[in-house]
Design a protein around this motif. Structure first.
Motif, PDB file in Angstrom:
ATOM      1  N   UNK A   1       0.816  -1.210   0.000  1.00  0.00           N
ATOM      2  CA  UNK A   1       0.000   0.000   0.000  1.00  0.00           C
ATOM      3  C   UNK A   1       0.845   1.253   0.000  1.00  0.00           C
ATOM      4  N   UNK A   2       1.935   1.253   0.764  1.00  0.00           N
ATOM      5  CA  UNK A   2       2.829   2.409   0.789  1.00  0.00           C
ATOM      6  C   UNK A   2       3.424   2.663  -0.590  1.00  0.00           C
ATOM      7  N   UNK A   3       3.877   1.607  -1.246  1.00  0.00           N
ATOM      8  CA  UNK A   3       4.530   1.777  -2.542  1.00  0.00           C
ATOM      9  C   UNK A   3       3.549   2.293  -3.592  1.00  0.00           C
ATOM     10  N   UNK A   4       2.340   1.766  -3.596  1.00  0.00           N
ATOM     11  CA  UNK A   4       1.329   2.254  -4.543  1.00  0.00           C
ATOM     12  C   UNK A   4       1.057   3.730  -4.302  1.00  0.00           C
ATOM     13  N   UNK A   5       0.903   4.123  -3.050  1.00  0.00           N
ATOM     14  CA  UNK A   5       0.640   5.524  -2.727  1.00  0.00           C
ATOM     15  C   UNK A   5       1.807   6.413  -3.141  1.00  0.00           C
ATOM     16  N   UNK A   6       3.031   5.934  -2.932  1.00  0.00           N
ATOM     17  CA  UNK A   6       4.216   6.708  -3.302  1.00  0.00           C
ATOM     18  C   UNK A   6       4.301   6.924  -4.815  1.00  0.00           C
ATOM     19  N   UNK A   7       4.071   5.863  -5.575  1.00  0.00           N
ATOM     20  CA  UNK A   7       4.139   5.991  -7.033  1.00  0.00           C
ATOM     21  C   UNK A   7       3.022   6.891  -7.559  1.00  0.00           C
ATOM     22  N   UNK A   8       1.850   6.795  -6.942  1.00  0.00           N
ATOM     23  CA  UNK A   8       0.740   7.665  -7.348  1.00  0.00           C
ATOM     24  C   UNK A   8       1.068   9.121  -7.043  1.00  0.00           C
ATOM     25  N   UNK A   9       1.662   9.382  -5.893  1.00  0.00           N
ATOM     26  CA  UNK A   9       2.035  10.746  -5.538  1.00  0.00           C
ATOM     27  C   UNK A   9       3.076  11.318  -6.480  1.00  0.00           C
ATOM     28  N   UNK A  10       4.070  10.503  -6.830  1.00  0.00           N
ATOM     29  CA  UNK A  10       5.108  10.953  -7.756  1.00  0.00           C
ATOM     30  C   UNK A  10       4.518  11.246  -9.126  1.00  0.00           C
TER      31      UNK A  10
END
Length: 236
Positions: A193-202
């Motif tokens: 979940x953290x990685x998905x959120x990070x990539x979406x934010x970027x």
């Protein structure tokens, strides 16, 4: 390419050694005061980021972060064929840094974290943290590229405190911190979940700045520090 990959791996390793090592040191010295431990963790991470970007930037661009690498490639600052090399180096370096921190503090080389970081609030925090990181990078790269190392260090220092997730903002960092059951750890189940959120934010920050500054692809060679191969091409 080999030199750049080594620079990315070594820089990311030192970053993780700072994050995990300062977390262990802070927690041991804080006497149960989590705020003091977090402050120590924050200061060490922010300062190390500035030093590492200044050191390795002229060699590889000092991404140390797959989200930054992907964003850079999406704007033409890095060739897509080089992305797997960068990301692999970053992930390997991150785990090396965790192992080094554990060795320095007499902890097991790797041990799965039990530090729960779950829930929509923390996922949104990671989106915001990574969006802000890329916004800082893209904004500074356009007019003040020399300020990027200091801006990134200052931003992460602040984001540790204004986000409930303490601003991982980096998929490689997130993966490696799952192998550390220390102050800086994250439970493996919470990593996707953290990685998905990070990539979406970027991605969101990159799309926004592509609209705010249409010249963004021309500035992408300056993310995070001017890429030496781009500079040489321009000089020719």
């Amino acid at each position: 390419m080999v030199r750049r990959a080594v620079a990315e791996a070594l820089g990311t390793a030192f970053l993780l050694a700072a994050v995990v090592g300062s977390g262990i040191m802070g927690e041991r010295l804080a006497g149960g005061n989590a705020a003091i431990a977090l402050l120590a963790n924050t200061m060490a991470t922010g300062a190390m980021l500035v030093a590492l970007i200044l050191t390795f930037g002229p060699i590889s661009g000092a991404h140390f972060n797959p989200a930054v690498t992907l964003a850079d490639a999406s704007q033409g600052g890095l060739a897509w064929r080089e992305v797997p090399v960068y990301v692999s180096a970053q992930v390997c370096g991150a785990f090396l840094g965790v192992a080094a921190a554990h060795a320095m503090f007499v902890e097991p080389v790797f041990f799965a974290s039990r530090h729960v970081r779950a829930g929509n609030a923390q996922l949104f925090s990671e989106f915001v943290a990574t969006f802000g990181l890329l916004a800082i990078i893209w904004g500074c790269a356009r007019l003040r590229s020399s300020a990027v190392p200091f801006a990134v260090g200052a931003y992460i220092t602040g984001a540790y405190w204004f986000t409930s997730s303490t601003s991982f903002a980096n998929p490689a960092v997130t993966l490696a911190r799952a192998a550390s059951d220390t102050f800086a750890g994250i439970r493996p189940a919470d990593v996707p979940g953290f990685i998905v959120a990070q990539l979406a934010g970027a991605m969101a920050a990159t799309i926004l700045f592509r609209w705010l500054t249409p010249s963004l692809p021309k500035e992408s060679a300056n993310v995070v520090v001017a890429h030496p191969q781009k500079d040489a091409a321009h000089a020719r």
